[in-house]
Motif scaffolding. Structure first.
Motif: not given
Lengths: 134, 158
Positions: B20-39
Protein backbone atom coordinates in the motif's frame (compact mmCIF):
# COMPACT_ATOMS: atom_id res chain seq x y z
CA UNK A 1 23.22 10.06 4.98
CA UNK A 2 23.15 13.83 5.34
CA UNK A 3 21.26 14.24 2.09
CA UNK A 4 18.67 11.70 3.20
CA UNK A 5 18.20 13.34 6.58
CA UNK A 6 17.76 16.80 5.10
CA UNK A 7 15.35 15.43 2.50
CA UNK A 8 13.32 13.78 5.26
CA UNK A 9 13.11 17.08 7.10
CA UNK A 10 12.17 19.02 3.98
CA UNK A 11 9.26 16.75 3.19
CA UNK A 12 8.06 16.84 6.80
CA UNK A 13 9.06 13.33 7.93
CA UNK A 14 11.26 14.50 10.82
CA UNK A 15 11.25 17.70 12.84
CA UNK A 16 13.98 20.32 12.83
CA UNK A 17 14.94 19.31 16.37
CA UNK A 18 15.21 15.69 15.31
CA UNK A 19 17.39 16.59 12.33
CA UNK A 20 19.58 18.86 14.45
CA UNK A 21 20.32 16.12 17.00
CA UNK A 22 20.88 13.46 14.34
CA UNK A 23 23.33 15.76 12.59
CA UNK A 24 25.20 16.54 15.79
CA UNK A 25 25.65 12.84 16.33
CA UNK A 26 27.34 12.31 12.96
CA UNK A 27 29.62 15.35 13.09
CA UNK A 28 33.34 14.83 12.87
CA UNK A 29 34.59 17.36 15.43
CA UNK A 30 37.61 18.01 13.22
CA UNK A 31 35.47 18.81 10.18
CA UNK A 32 32.00 19.93 11.29
CA UNK A 33 31.36 21.89 8.10
CA UNK A 34 30.71 18.70 6.13
CA UNK A 35 27.54 18.17 8.12
CA UNK A 36 26.64 21.73 9.11
CA UNK A 37 27.17 23.66 5.91
CA UNK A 38 24.20 22.19 3.99
CA UNK A 39 21.71 22.58 6.82
CA UNK A 40 18.81 24.99 6.42
CA UNK A 41 18.80 28.11 8.58
CA UNK A 42 15.89 26.93 10.70
CA UNK A 43 17.76 23.74 11.58
CA UNK A 44 20.89 25.71 12.43
CA UNK A 45 18.76 27.83 14.76
CA UNK A 46 17.46 24.73 16.52
CA UNK A 47 20.95 23.30 16.69
CA UNK A 48 22.50 26.36 18.29
CA UNK A 49 19.67 26.35 20.82
CA UNK A 50 20.40 22.69 21.54
CA UNK A 51 24.12 23.33 21.98
CA UNK A 52 23.31 26.05 24.52
CA UNK A 53 21.05 23.74 26.49
CA UNK A 54 23.44 20.80 26.24
CA UNK A 55 24.61 19.39 29.56
CA UNK A 56 27.34 16.74 29.30
CA UNK A 57 25.92 13.52 30.68
CA UNK A 58 22.65 15.26 31.46
CA UNK A 59 20.61 14.87 28.28
CA UNK A 60 17.59 12.61 27.89
CA UNK A 61 16.06 11.39 24.64
CA UNK A 62 13.11 9.16 23.79
CA UNK A 63 15.29 7.25 21.32
CA UNK A 64 18.56 7.41 19.42
CA UNK A 65 22.15 8.04 20.35
CA UNK A 66 23.06 11.30 22.02
CA UNK A 67 25.80 13.47 20.53
CA UNK A 68 29.05 13.65 22.45
CA UNK A 69 30.45 16.77 24.05
CA UNK A 70 33.19 17.24 21.45
CA UNK A 71 30.62 17.05 18.66
CA UNK A 72 28.41 19.65 20.36
CA UNK A 73 31.36 21.93 21.06
CA UNK A 74 32.57 21.71 17.46
CA UNK A 75 29.10 22.48 16.12
CA UNK A 76 28.59 25.44 18.43
CA UNK A 77 31.95 26.93 17.52
CA UNK A 78 31.47 26.41 13.79
CA UNK A 79 27.97 27.89 13.78
CA UNK A 80 29.05 30.93 15.77
CA UNK A 81 31.91 31.51 13.37
CA UNK A 82 30.10 30.80 10.13
CA UNK A 83 26.31 30.99 10.35
CA UNK A 84 25.55 33.39 13.18
CA UNK A 85 24.88 36.25 10.77
CA UNK A 86 21.81 34.34 9.54
CA UNK A 87 20.26 34.29 12.97
CA UNK A 88 19.07 37.77 13.87
CA UNK A 89 19.01 38.66 17.53
CA UNK A 90 21.45 35.97 18.55
CA UNK A 91 24.99 36.42 19.67
CA UNK A 92 27.58 33.92 20.76
CA UNK A 93 26.85 32.64 24.24
CA UNK A 94 29.15 30.77 26.57
CA UNK A 95 28.33 27.40 28.06
CA UNK A 96 29.72 26.10 31.31
CA UNK A 97 31.75 23.63 29.28
CA UNK A 98 33.27 26.26 27.01
CA UNK A 99 36.98 26.75 27.66
CA UNK A 100 39.01 29.62 26.44
CA UNK A 101 42.67 28.87 25.93
CA UNK A 102 43.94 31.14 28.69
CA UNK A 103 41.74 29.55 31.28
CA UNK A 104 40.76 33.03 32.42
CA UNK A 105 37.26 34.48 32.27
CA UNK A 106 36.59 36.56 29.19
CA UNK A 107 35.32 40.02 30.17
CA UNK A 108 32.42 41.63 28.39
CA UNK A 109 33.57 44.13 25.79
CA UNK A 110 33.75 47.68 27.15
CA UNK A 111 35.14 50.97 25.97
CA UNK A 112 34.40 53.73 23.52
CA UNK A 113 32.03 52.92 20.73
CA UNK A 114 30.74 49.71 22.23
CA UNK A 115 27.45 49.13 23.93
CA UNK A 116 27.06 46.69 26.74
CA UNK A 117 26.35 43.25 25.35
CA UNK A 118 22.59 42.68 25.40
CA UNK A 119 21.21 39.54 26.89
CA UNK A 120 20.79 36.93 24.19
CA UNK A 121 17.21 35.93 23.52
CA UNK A 122 16.76 32.26 22.74
CA UNK A 123 14.73 31.31 19.68
CA UNK A 124 11.98 29.09 20.98
CA UNK A 125 8.89 27.91 19.15
CA UNK A 126 5.64 29.44 20.26
CA UNK A 127 4.12 27.58 23.13
CA UNK A 128 7.25 25.73 24.08
CA UNK A 129 8.54 25.78 27.60
CA UNK A 130 11.99 25.22 28.92
CA UNK A 131 11.47 25.23 32.62
CA UNK A 132 13.24 22.67 34.72
CA UNK A 133 11.22 20.46 37.01
CA UNK A 134 11.97 20.13 40.68
CA UNK B 1 -5.34 -3.26 31.18
CA UNK B 2 -1.73 -4.36 31.10
CA UNK B 3 -0.39 -6.38 28.22
CA UNK B 4 3.02 -7.11 26.78
CA UNK B 5 5.60 -4.92 25.19
CA UNK B 6 4.70 -6.16 21.71
CA UNK B 7 1.46 -7.07 19.89
CA UNK B 8 0.11 -10.55 20.52
CA UNK B 9 -1.56 -10.86 17.13
CA UNK B 10 0.48 -11.94 14.15
CA UNK B 11 -0.28 -9.89 11.09
CA UNK B 12 -1.13 -11.67 7.89
CA UNK B 13 0.44 -10.30 4.73
CA UNK B 14 -1.79 -9.04 1.93
CA UNK B 15 -2.56 -11.46 -0.87
CA UNK B 16 0.38 -11.47 -3.31
CA UNK B 17 2.18 -9.12 -0.90
CA UNK B 18 0.44 -6.09 -2.29
CA UNK B 19 2.15 -2.98 -0.96
CA UNK B 20 0.00 0.00 0.00
CA UNK B 21 0.95 3.62 -0.39
CA UNK B 22 0.86 5.85 2.67
CA UNK B 23 -2.38 7.40 1.42
CA UNK B 24 -3.91 3.95 1.00
CA UNK B 25 -2.67 2.90 4.41
CA UNK B 26 -4.29 5.90 6.09
CA UNK B 27 -7.56 5.20 4.26
CA UNK B 28 -7.45 1.51 5.28
CA UNK B 29 -6.76 2.36 8.91
CA UNK B 30 -9.61 4.86 8.98
CA UNK B 31 -11.95 2.35 7.34
CA UNK B 32 -11.27 -0.08 10.17
CA UNK B 33 -11.85 2.48 12.87
CA UNK B 34 -8.50 4.13 13.57
CA UNK B 35 -8.98 7.81 14.38
CA UNK B 36 -6.31 9.76 12.53
CA UNK B 37 -6.41 13.51 13.14
CA UNK B 38 -5.57 15.99 10.41
CA UNK B 39 -2.49 17.28 12.24
CA UNK B 40 -0.61 13.99 11.79
CA UNK B 41 1.41 12.87 8.75
CA UNK B 42 2.86 9.46 7.89
CA UNK B 43 5.94 8.72 5.83
CA UNK B 44 7.74 5.57 4.72
CA UNK B 45 11.08 5.08 6.46
CA UNK B 46 13.13 5.19 3.27
CA UNK B 47 16.52 5.24 4.96
CA UNK B 48 16.16 2.06 7.00
CA UNK B 49 16.25 3.87 10.31
CA UNK B 50 13.64 1.56 11.90
CA UNK B 51 14.99 -1.81 13.02
CA UNK B 52 13.26 -5.20 13.16
CA UNK B 53 11.68 -4.39 16.52
CA UNK B 54 10.45 -0.96 15.53
CA UNK B 55 7.37 -0.74 13.32
CA UNK B 56 7.00 3.04 13.37
CA UNK B 57 8.28 6.09 15.15
CA UNK B 58 7.10 9.56 15.99
CA UNK B 59 9.33 12.57 16.54
CA UNK B 60 12.57 12.28 18.41
CA UNK B 61 12.70 14.59 21.42
CA UNK B 62 15.95 15.33 23.24
CA UNK B 63 16.24 17.69 26.19
CA UNK B 64 18.26 18.22 29.34
CA UNK B 65 17.03 16.05 32.22
CA UNK B 66 14.00 17.55 33.92
CA UNK B 67 13.00 19.78 31.01
CA UNK B 68 9.41 19.93 29.86
CA UNK B 69 8.11 18.42 26.62
CA UNK B 70 5.19 20.29 25.06
CA UNK B 71 3.07 19.70 21.97
CA UNK B 72 5.14 21.98 19.75
CA UNK B 73 8.15 19.72 20.34
CA UNK B 74 6.39 17.09 18.22
CA UNK B 75 5.22 19.37 15.42
CA UNK B 76 7.14 19.95 12.19
CA UNK B 77 7.79 23.67 11.81
CA UNK B 78 6.87 23.76 8.10
CA UNK B 79 3.94 21.35 7.84
CA UNK B 80 2.37 21.98 11.24
CA UNK B 81 1.87 18.21 11.56
CA UNK B 82 3.28 15.55 13.84
CA UNK B 83 5.35 13.22 11.62
CA UNK B 84 5.44 9.44 11.94
CA UNK B 85 7.73 7.17 9.95
CA UNK B 86 6.52 3.69 9.06
CA UNK B 87 8.75 0.70 8.35
CA UNK B 88 8.24 -0.24 4.67
CA UNK B 89 7.22 -3.87 5.23
CA UNK B 90 4.27 -2.74 7.37
CA UNK B 91 2.69 -1.52 4.16
CA UNK B 92 2.54 -5.08 2.80
CA UNK B 93 -0.08 -6.10 5.40
CA UNK B 94 -3.40 -4.34 5.95
CA UNK B 95 -3.54 -5.89 9.41
CA UNK B 96 -0.14 -4.47 10.24
CA UNK B 97 -1.22 -1.08 8.91
CA UNK B 98 -4.27 -1.00 11.16
CA UNK B 99 -2.33 -2.26 14.17
CA UNK B 100 0.62 0.10 13.79
CA UNK B 101 -1.38 3.21 13.00
CA UNK B 102 -3.80 2.41 15.83
CA UNK B 103 -0.85 2.00 18.17
CA UNK B 104 0.77 5.29 17.22
CA UNK B 105 -2.49 7.24 17.29
CA UNK B 106 -3.42 5.84 20.69
CA UNK B 107 -0.12 6.98 22.20
CA UNK B 108 -0.39 10.40 20.58
CA UNK B 109 -3.95 11.01 21.68
CA UNK B 110 -3.10 10.05 25.25
CA UNK B 111 -0.18 12.47 25.18
CA UNK B 112 -1.99 15.30 23.43
CA UNK B 113 -3.89 16.77 26.43
CA UNK B 114 -0.83 16.44 28.65
CA UNK B 115 1.47 18.14 26.17
CA UNK B 116 -1.03 20.82 25.17
CA UNK B 117 -1.70 21.84 28.77
CA UNK B 118 1.32 22.04 31.04
CA UNK B 119 3.61 19.56 29.34
CA UNK B 120 5.44 16.69 31.00
CA UNK B 121 9.08 16.10 31.78
CA UNK B 122 11.27 14.43 29.19
CA UNK B 123 11.63 11.51 31.60
CA UNK B 124 7.85 11.12 31.87
CA UNK B 125 7.53 11.43 28.09
CA UNK B 126 9.96 8.57 27.54
CA UNK B 127 8.44 6.51 30.32
CA UNK B 128 4.96 6.72 28.85
CA UNK B 129 5.89 5.86 25.29
CA UNK B 130 8.99 3.67 25.33
CA UNK B 131 9.09 -0.13 25.64
CA UNK B 132 10.20 -1.50 28.98
CA UNK B 133 7.62 0.17 31.19
CA UNK B 134 4.73 -2.27 31.74
CA UNK B 135 1.33 -0.62 31.80
CA UNK B 136 2.41 2.55 30.02
CA UNK B 137 0.76 4.06 26.94
CA UNK B 138 3.01 1.91 24.75
CA UNK B 139 1.59 -1.25 26.30
CA UNK B 140 -2.00 -0.02 26.18
CA UNK B 141 -1.52 0.94 22.55
CA UNK B 142 -0.54 -2.62 21.59
CA UNK B 143 -3.53 -3.92 23.52
CA UNK B 144 -5.77 -1.67 21.43
CA UNK B 145 -3.95 -2.66 18.24
CA UNK B 146 -4.64 -6.33 18.93
CA UNK B 147 -8.33 -5.56 19.40
CA UNK B 148 -8.44 -3.62 16.13
CA UNK B 149 -6.91 -6.52 14.22
CA UNK B 150 -9.37 -8.97 15.75
CA UNK B 151 -12.20 -6.68 14.68
CA UNK B 152 -10.84 -6.64 11.13
CA UNK B 153 -11.03 -10.42 11.14
CA UNK B 154 -14.52 -10.41 12.60
CA UNK B 155 -13.23 -12.16 15.72
CA UNK B 156 -14.33 -9.43 18.09
CA UNK B 157 -17.46 -7.27 18.14
CA UNK B 158 -17.23 -3.52 18.28
Amino acid sequence: MMTSLVAMYQKGAITADHLAVECLHIIDPKAPALVLDPLPREVIMRMIEFTRQYIPGGMVTNYGILPALDQVQAAKKWIEENRMHEIHGLEPERNDWDNDQSGLPVPDPVGPGQSPRPSSPSPRPAGSKASRLG
Amino acid sequence: MISGQFPKQEWWPNPDRQTRTIEEAVAIARRFGVQIPDDVAFFVDEVGDLDANTTARGPRVTKPAGMIVVWSDLVHDKTGKVPFRIRPDILTSDEAIVAVLAHEMYELEQLRPLLQQDGISIEQFGGLTCPGNPGNYHDEAWELADVMVKRMRGEENR
